[in-house]
Scaffold this motif. Structure first.
Motif, PDB file in Angstrom:
ATOM      1  N   LEU A  41       0.858  -1.182   0.000  1.00 56.78           N
ATOM      2  CA  LEU A  41       0.000   0.000   0.000  1.00 56.78           C
ATOM      3  C   LEU A  41       0.891   1.227   0.000  1.00 56.78           C
ATOM      4  O   LEU A  41       1.792   1.359   0.843  1.00 56.78           O
ATOM      5  N   TYR A  42       0.649   2.116  -0.963  1.00 59.87           N
ATOM      6  CA  TYR A  42       1.451   3.323  -1.114  1.00 59.87           C
ATOM      7  C   TYR A  42       0.614   4.532  -0.709  1.00 59.87           C
ATOM      8  O   TYR A  42      -0.546   4.658  -1.118  1.00 59.87           O
ATOM      9  N   GLY A  43       1.189   5.407   0.095  1.00 61.48           N
ATOM     10  CA  GLY A  43       0.474   6.571   0.583  1.00 61.48           C
ATOM     11  C   GLY A  43       0.289   7.633  -0.471  1.00 61.48           C
ATOM     12  O   GLY A  43       0.812   7.546  -1.590  1.00 61.48           O
ATOM     13  N   PRO A  44      -0.454   8.690  -0.132  1.00 65.79           N
ATOM     14  CA  PRO A  44      -0.696   9.777  -1.100  1.00 65.79           C
ATOM     15  C   PRO A  44       0.589  10.432  -1.608  1.00 65.79           C
ATOM     16  O   PRO A  44       0.611  10.976  -2.716  1.00 65.79           O
ATOM     17  N   GLU A  45       1.659  10.369  -0.822  1.00 59.04           N
ATOM     18  CA  GLU A  45       2.919  10.962  -1.271  1.00 59.04           C
ATOM     19  C   GLU A  45       3.771   9.987  -2.064  1.00 59.04           C
ATOM     20  O   GLU A  45       4.862  10.340  -2.529  1.00 59.04           O
ATOM     21  N   GLY A  46       3.322   8.740  -2.194  1.00 56.30           N
ATOM     22  CA  GLY A  46       4.057   7.755  -2.971  1.00 56.30           C
ATOM     23  C   GLY A  46       4.907   6.814  -2.156  1.00 56.30           C
ATOM     24  O   GLY A  46       5.490   5.869  -2.706  1.00 56.30           O
ATOM     25  N   ALA A  47       5.012   7.033  -0.851  1.00 54.32           N
ATOM     26  CA  ALA A  47       5.843   6.161  -0.013  1.00 54.32           C
ATOM     27  C   ALA A  47       5.095   4.884   0.332  1.00 54.32           C
ATOM     28  O   ALA A  47       3.872   4.890   0.518  1.00 54.32           O
ATOM     29  N   GLU A  48       5.833   3.788   0.425  1.00 51.51           N
ATOM     30  CA  GLU A  48       5.244   2.506   0.798  1.00 51.51           C
ATOM     31  C   GLU A  48       4.916   2.525   2.294  1.00 51.51           C
ATOM     32  O   GLU A  48       5.782   2.739   3.131  1.00 51.51           O
ATOM     33  N   THR A  49       3.654   2.309   2.636  1.00 48.68           N
ATOM     34  CA  THR A  49       3.218   2.386   4.035  1.00 48.68           C
ATOM     35  C   THR A  49       3.028   1.026   4.681  1.00 48.68           C
ATOM     36  O   THR A  49       3.102   0.910   5.902  1.00 48.68           O
ATOM     37  N   ALA A  50       2.750  -0.001   3.896  1.00 45.07           N
ATOM     38  CA  ALA A  50       2.552  -1.351   4.445  1.00 45.07           C
ATOM     39  C   ALA A  50       2.704  -2.344   3.311  1.00 45.07           C
ATOM     40  O   ALA A  50       2.477  -2.020   2.133  1.00 45.07           O
ATOM     41  N   SER A  51       3.092  -3.577   3.656  1.00 44.84           N
ATOM     42  CA  SER A  51       3.260  -4.619   2.637  1.00 44.84           C
ATOM     43  C   SER A  51       3.067  -5.974   3.285  1.00 44.84           C
ATOM     44  O   SER A  51       3.085  -6.114   4.515  1.00 44.84           O
ATOM     45  N   ALA A  52       2.907  -6.996   2.447  1.00 49.42           N
ATOM     46  CA  ALA A  52       2.715  -8.357   2.934  1.00 49.42           C
ATOM     47  C   ALA A  52       3.092  -9.328   1.828  1.00 49.42           C
ATOM     48  O   ALA A  52       3.059  -8.994   0.641  1.00 49.42           O
ATOM     49  N   GLY A  53       3.438 -10.552   2.218  1.00 48.36           N
ATOM     50  CA  GLY A  53       3.802 -11.568   1.252  1.00 48.36           C
ATOM     51  C   GLY A  53       5.301 -11.656   1.050  1.00 48.36           C
ATOM     52  O   GLY A  53       6.096 -10.951   1.687  1.00 48.36           O
ATOM     53  N   ARG A  54       5.711 -12.544   0.138  1.00 49.15           N
ATOM     54  CA  ARG A  54       7.132 -12.722  -0.150  1.00 49.15           C
ATOM     55  C   ARG A  54       7.638 -11.531  -0.952  1.00 49.15           C
ATOM     56  O   ARG A  54       7.199 -11.280  -2.070  1.00 49.15           O
ATOM     57  N   GLU A  55       8.589 -10.838  -0.387  1.00 49.65           N
ATOM     58  CA  GLU A  55       9.069  -9.603  -1.007  1.00 49.65           C
ATOM     59  C   GLU A  55       9.858  -9.908  -2.277  1.00 49.65           C
ATOM     60  O   GLU A  55      10.762 -10.755  -2.284  1.00 49.65           O
ATOM     61  N   PRO A  56       9.546  -9.241  -3.400  1.00 50.34           N
ATOM     62  CA  PRO A  56      10.265  -9.498  -4.655  1.00 50.34           C
ATOM     63  C   PRO A  56      11.627  -8.798  -4.681  1.00 50.34           C
ATOM     64  O   PRO A  56      11.983  -8.051  -3.758  1.00 50.34           O
ATOM     65  N   GLU A  57      12.359  -9.018  -5.750  1.00 49.28           N
ATOM     66  CA  GLU A  57      13.649  -8.364  -5.916  1.00 49.28           C
ATOM     67  C   GLU A  57      13.469  -6.855  -6.069  1.00 49.28           C
ATOM     68  O   GLU A  57      12.400  -6.367  -6.435  1.00 49.28           O
ATOM     69  N   ALA A  58      14.557  -6.136  -5.797  1.00 51.22           N
ATOM     70  CA  ALA A  58      14.502  -4.674  -5.833  1.00 51.22           C
ATOM     71  C   ALA A  58      14.021  -4.126  -7.178  1.00 51.22           C
ATOM     72  O   ALA A  58      13.220  -3.182  -7.209  1.00 51.22           O
ATOM     73  N   PRO A  59      14.468  -4.666  -8.325  1.00 47.34           N
ATOM     74  CA  PRO A  59      13.982  -4.117  -9.594  1.00 47.34           C
ATOM     75  C   PRO A  59      12.461  -4.263  -9.766  1.00 47.34           C
ATOM     76  O   PRO A  59      11.807  -3.370 -10.316  1.00 47.34           O
ATOM     77  N   VAL A  60      11.919  -5.380  -9.282  1.00 47.61           N
ATOM     78  CA  VAL A  60      10.472  -5.576  -9.392  1.00 47.61           C
ATOM     79  C   VAL A  60       9.743  -4.579  -8.494  1.00 47.61           C
ATOM     80  O   VAL A  60       8.732  -3.973  -8.899  1.00 47.61           O
ATOM     81  N   ARG A  61      10.247  -4.378  -7.298  1.00 50.87           N
ATOM     82  CA  ARG A  61       9.636  -3.395  -6.401  1.00 50.87           C
ATOM     83  C   ARG A  61       9.695  -2.005  -7.010  1.00 50.87           C
ATOM     84  O   ARG A  61       8.738  -1.225  -6.920  1.00 50.87           O
ATOM     85  N   GLY A  62      10.810  -1.690  -7.640  1.00 48.72           N
ATOM     86  CA  GLY A  62      10.927  -0.388  -8.286  1.00 48.72           C
ATOM     87  C   GLY A  62       9.943  -0.214  -9.423  1.00 48.72           C
ATOM     88  O   GLY A  62       9.337   0.853  -9.585  1.00 48.72           O
ATOM     89  N   SER A  63       9.767  -1.285 -10.215  1.00 52.04           N
ATOM     90  CA  SER A  63       8.817  -1.209 -11.322  1.00 52.04           C
ATOM     91  C   SER A  63       7.388  -1.053 -10.821  1.00 52.04           C
ATOM     92  O   SER A  63       6.587  -0.323 -11.412  1.00 52.04           O
ATOM     93  N   LEU A  64       7.066  -1.740  -9.721  1.00 51.58           N
ATOM     94  CA  LEU A  64       5.723  -1.619  -9.168  1.00 51.58           C
ATOM     95  C   LEU A  64       5.493  -0.202  -8.638  1.00 51.58           C
ATOM     96  O   LEU A  64       4.410   0.373  -8.814  1.00 51.58           O
ATOM     97  N   ALA A  65       6.496   0.367  -7.980  1.00 49.91           N
ATOM     98  CA  ALA A  65       6.366   1.738  -7.491  1.00 49.91           C
ATOM     99  C   ALA A  65       6.148   2.707  -8.646  1.00 49.91           C
ATOM    100  O   ALA A  65       5.347   3.653  -8.547  1.00 49.91           O
ATOM    101  N   GLU A  66       6.830   2.483  -9.763  1.00 49.99           N
ATOM    102  CA  GLU A  66       6.632   3.341 -10.937  1.00 49.99           C
ATOM    103  C   GLU A  66       5.226   3.162 -11.512  1.00 49.99           C
ATOM    104  O   GLU A  66       4.596   4.128 -11.950  1.00 49.99           O
ATOM    105  N   LEU A  67       4.719   1.909 -11.484  1.00 49.50           N
ATOM    106  CA  LEU A  67       3.382   1.658 -12.019  1.00 49.50           C
ATOM    107  C   LEU A  67       2.310   2.348 -11.177  1.00 49.50           C
ATOM    108  O   LEU A  67       1.292   2.804 -11.714  1.00 49.50           O
ATOM    109  N   THR A  68       2.544   2.442  -9.871  1.00 50.04           N
ATOM    110  CA  THR A  68       1.543   3.106  -9.025  1.00 50.04           C
ATOM    111  C   THR A  68       1.410   4.581  -9.380  1.00 50.04           C
ATOM    112  O   THR A  68       0.344   5.170  -9.206  1.00 50.04           O
ATOM    113  N   GLU A  69       2.485   5.190  -9.895  1.00 48.00           N
ATOM    114  CA  GLU A  69       2.404   6.598 -10.281  1.00 48.00           C
ATOM    115  C   GLU A  69       1.533   6.796 -11.513  1.00 48.00           C
ATOM    116  O   GLU A  69       1.004   7.884 -11.739  1.00 48.00           O
ATOM    117  N   VAL A  70       1.380   5.734 -12.303  1.00 45.93           N
ATOM    118  CA  VAL A  70       0.534   5.829 -13.497  1.00 45.93           C
ATOM    119  C   VAL A  70      -0.925   6.022 -13.119  1.00 45.93           C
ATOM    120  O   VAL A  70      -1.670   6.747 -13.791  1.00 45.93           O
TER     121      VAL A  70
END
Length: 514
Positions: A182-211
């Motif tokens: 879950l990403y907050g209104p400012e774009g920061a990750e506020t909570a997460s769950a499950g098996r954490e993916p590799e850093a590049p995947v997390r980065g791509s997901l963060a970029e997708l949330t901005e879309v």
């Protein structure tokens, strides 16, 4: 080339079709990939089937279109290439009655273009193959619905836990077999769950949330992407938060499950965690403990006026099935309208989703309707799948009267099959007569119906529809003969001539006082 627009049906593994012993199908060319799926079964004897394919089909042919000299030219290469260009999933070739064997040139072309080629034995009809595809689709749809239903129940239970946001994220991660954040209104990750993916995947997901983060008109509410063998999805919440999901693959039902989680997270991150939300919770507690409307009204904040909305799911019983063209079939459907299927009561998730779309967390499913409180500055619009009755704007202390207005508006909307009806605020005949006298007159006139609520409801609906038997039957979800019997019973109990317009007017006035 863009992906083919495959039919919106559950995919069926080609391997599952080949495993059917009753069909005795055999793959003789093309890749043997367990992940290959078909979405449809289509029979065609056209030399160029491209214009008639949507993509994803198992194309069935007996080779009627094949010319005698096809093996010495490019006929089969052209034929197979057009199927592949249209997005066809596989080709089924029947050995009877035209050909005893599958042409070698066709086998070679399917190998070259990597199109699975299935040999259909003489004892297996194309109808049997199509029926088997439908059966596998039905099994897949049932499994998908069961999975979605179980996920909805578990997500709703998670939302009721003391730590609802992390619980919903954990449950969603388990249900889709991936990682949720879950990403907050400012774009920061506020909570997460499950098996954490590799850093590049997390980065791509963060970029997708901005879309999907609201940035003006035309901003999408959801988006998907694939990277490093991981499927990514992002869902915007009306509260400014964004839900991100990363899964190894895109399974049927994942989007529906994630959408349910998004609705719950919208409510959990919304105004019930703000000062106004806490005040409204306090108002509810005080009402439950015996507080009056006048005492509770100040706790609802600085909202001057409210709307009461009554909503019910649309009746699906008398709607024609898309694509049905047979005249006899249409006559049967017209006959079926005389006894439509009553609408199903809305569940909590459907009610909360409706509340979120109308901008309100004050939602209460009661019986077959949903009651909502909406601030007057949010004028509800027609909502797909629902019939709405809306009250006039009122201050908080007049909400009980507004609820009666919304109920009458919903009854009118259901009777006239209108998506939304608003209570009229223009002066009415009721305003010319003191309320106590009007109620006393109504009780005296309608006394014989006091112990028969179904009769009173039928009479009210029948009068609102100008005495139409068919429309009243549709509105009440009963047979038109039942309507006739009830109205005749009303006339007998009231000792009234219901064909007289003066009698009808007086009864309508009395019924409005209830």
């Amino acid at each position: 080339m863009p992906d083919p627009a495959v039919p919106p049906t559950p995919p069926v593994p080609l391997a599952a079709l080949l495993a059917r012993e009753d069909l005795a199908l055999r793959q003789i060319a093309g890749p043997s990939d367990p992940s290959l799926v078909v979405h449809w079964a289509h029979t065609s004897e056209m030399a160029d089937p491209y214009p008639y394919l949507l993509g994803g089909e198992l194309l069935l042919t007996a080779g009627v279109h094949i010319p005698d000299a096809a093996g010495s030219g490019t006929y089969f290469d052209d034929y197979v290439s057009r199927i592949v260009a249209a997005g066809g999933a596989a080709l089924g070739f029947g050995l009877a009655p035209v050909h005893d064997t599958v042409p070698r040139a066709l086998v070679a072309a399917c190998e070259a273009y990597e199109l699975p080629l299935i040999e259909v034995p003489p004892g297996t009809t194309f109808s049997a193959v199509a029926r088997a595809v439908w059966q596998l689709m039905a099994q897949a749809r049932l499994a998908e619905l069961r999975r979605v239903t179980e996920a909805q129940q578990s997500l709703a239970a998670a939302a009721a836990r003391p730590d609802p946001v992390p619980s919903v994220l954990r449950q969603l991660a388990q249900r889709v077999g991936g990682w949720t954040a879950l990403y907050g209104p400012e774009g920061a990750e506020t909570a997460s769950a499950g098996r954490e993916p590799e850093a590049p995947v997390r980065g791509s997901l963060a970029e997708l949330t901005e879309v999907v983060r609201p940035s003006g008109p035309g901003t999408p509410t959801s988006a998907t992407h694939a990277t490093a063998g991981t499927h990514l999805a992002a869902y915007t919440l009306s509260t400014g938060f964004v839900l991100g999901v990363a899964t190894p693959a895109r399974e049927p039902g994942d989007h529906t499950i994630a959408s349910v989680a998004a609705v719950l997270l919208t409510l959990l991150t919304g105004e019930q965690h703000s000062g106004s939300g806490a005040a409204r919770t306090s108002a509810l507690v005080r009402l439950l403990l015996g507080g009056t409307a006048e005492e509770v009204a100040p706790l609802l904040g600085k909202v001057d006026d409210w709307l009461v909305v009554h909503a019910c799911p649309n009746d699906q019983g008398d709607r024609p099935t898309p694509g049905a063209q047979d005249p006899a079939d249409m006559r049967l459907r017209r006959g079926a309208r005389q006894a439509p299927t009553p609408p199903q009561p809305p569940d909590l998730l459907a009610a909360t989703a409706l509340g979120a779309s109308l901008g309100s967390a004050l939602v209460d499913p009661v019986g077959d309707i949903v009651q909502l409180l909406v601030t007057a500055d949010r004028q509800p619009a027609p909502h797909p799948g629902w019939t709405l009755g809306v009250s006039a704007p009122v201050p908080a202390r007049q909400l009980p009267a507004a609820a009666a207005q919304a109920a009458r508006a919903l009854a009118r909307a259901r009777a006239t099959r209108t998506p939304l009806v608003r209570h009229s605020t223009r002066p009415a005949l009721d305003d010319l007569i003191p309320a106590e006298e009007a109620h006393a007159h109504a009780r005296a006139l309608l006394g014989p119906l006091a112990e028969h609520p179904a009769l009173a409801d039928t009479l009210r609906t029948w009068l609102s529809l100008h005495g139409s038997w068919d429309r009243t039957a549709v509105a009440l979800a009963v047979h038109r003969n039942t309507v006739r019997q009830r109205i005749a019973r009303c006339a007998a109990l009231l000792e009234a001539e219901l064909d007289d317009p003066d009698v009808r007017m007086e009864l309508w006035f009395a019924l409005r006082q209830e």
